[in-house]
Enzyme design. Structure first.
Site, short mmCIF file in Angstrom:
data_model
loop_
_atom_site.label_atom_id
_atom_site.label_comp_id
_atom_site.label_asym_id
_atom_site.label_seq_id
_atom_site.Cartn_x
_atom_site.Cartn_y
_atom_site.Cartn_z
N ILE A 150 46.99 34.39 37.25
CA ILE A 150 46.52 33.74 38.45
C ILE A 150 45.26 34.53 39.14
O ILE A 150 45.43 35.76 39.20
CB ILE A 150 47.68 33.62 39.62
CG1 ILE A 150 48.75 32.73 39.24
CG2 ILE A 150 47.08 33.05 40.86
CD1 ILE A 150 50.04 32.45 40.04
N LYS A 151 44.25 34.03 39.18
CA LYS A 151 43.00 34.48 39.59
C LYS A 151 42.71 33.94 40.70
O LYS A 151 42.83 32.79 41.27
CB LYS A 151 41.95 34.02 38.57
CG LYS A 151 40.70 34.86 38.65
CD LYS A 151 39.93 34.51 37.51
CE LYS A 151 38.66 35.44 37.41
NZ LYS A 151 37.80 35.10 36.03
N THR A 152 42.17 34.75 41.74
CA THR A 152 42.03 34.81 43.20
C THR A 152 40.87 33.49 43.64
O THR A 152 40.89 32.60 44.35
CB THR A 152 41.83 36.04 43.97
OG1 THR A 152 40.74 36.50 43.56
CG2 THR A 152 42.95 36.85 44.20
#
EC number: 4.1.2.4
Length: 250
Positions: A150-152
């Site tokens: 998961i990438k912000t």
């Protein structure tokens, strides 16, 4: 800590040139970055330039808004794999999340994951557009879709990563997926802080001290050699001696 191995060096500006991609690859090899993250039109170039290195080629789909049809995202992802991408970054459909259309959002992510098989899938949730509950919900849907990271942030919204958000995501994921902190990270000191609070990797388009070195690493000979090879590869000789040009679109 070898911070270089935690860094994804990004170059996603719409005006990015082939010469800049070559510079990026040279820099990534010299510093030993984990990966580069680039637009999909340059994946095949980067893959050739980074052959025989440990630097992965990552690309983006549904970027930067995430609001296109799922079928379009699937096609983009499959084409990127054909060109040699080692990792796919997709942007969630924020409208689905805001509308609480969770099944639609789940299908959007899951179909891309199914299409790319064992290739790692990074899902960008764009935290600056979400409240706390939405961030948690997005993480839960990502876990249900079996994503890898998961990438912000995309880097194109209001703000990027925050230490608070990374801690929240880490608590929600419970080590079932990894975290990439992205957006507004411009120096090694900040990058290390994100790794220390739970980020597995840090994505940055500019790390202090490297931009100047990047200019020093510009290699005209590399670019000229690449362009010469590219020209030769684009020419296919037919038996009759005719020359046919390879189609750029398939």
């Amino acid at each position: 800590m070898n911070i270089y191995q935690h860094i994804d060096f990004t170059l996603l500006e719409p005006t990015t040139t082939e010469s800049e991609i070559i510079d990026l690859c040279v820099e990534a090899k010299n510093f030993g970055f984990n990966s580069i993250c680039i637009n999909s039109c340059y994946v095949s170039i980067a893959k050739k330039l980074l052959k025989f290195t440990d630097v992965k080629v990552s690309t983006v789909i549904g970027y930067p808004l995430g609001a296109m049809a799922t079928a379009s995202k699937v096609y983009e992802a499959q084409k990127a794999l054909e060109d040699g991408a080692d990792e796919i970054n997709m942007v969630i459909n924020l409208g689905y999340l805001k509308s609480e259309k969770y099944i639609s959002m789940l299908q959007d992510i899951s179909k891309v994951k199914q299409a790319i098989g064992t290739t790692p899938l990074v899902v960008i949730i764009e935290i600056s557009e979400l409240n706390k509950n939405e961030i948690i919900k997005a993480c839960e849907l990502c876990l249900e879709s079996k994503v890898d990271f998961i990438k912000t942030s995309t880097g194109f919204s209001k703000n990027g990563a925050t230490l608070t958000a990374v801690k929240m995501i880490k608590k929600t994921l419970k080590d079932q997926a990894k975290i990439i902190a992205s957006g507004g990270i411009e120096d090694f000191e900040t990058a290390i802080k994100y790794v220390e609070v739970g980020a597995d990797r840090v994505a940055s388009s500019y790390i202090s001290g490297l931009k100047k070195k990047s200019q020093q690493l510009r290699n005209k000979a590399i670019f000229e050699k690449y362009m010469e090879n590219k020209k030769n590869n684009d020419l296919i000789s037919e038996p009759q001696g005719q020359i046919a040009y390879r189609k750029e679109s398939r």
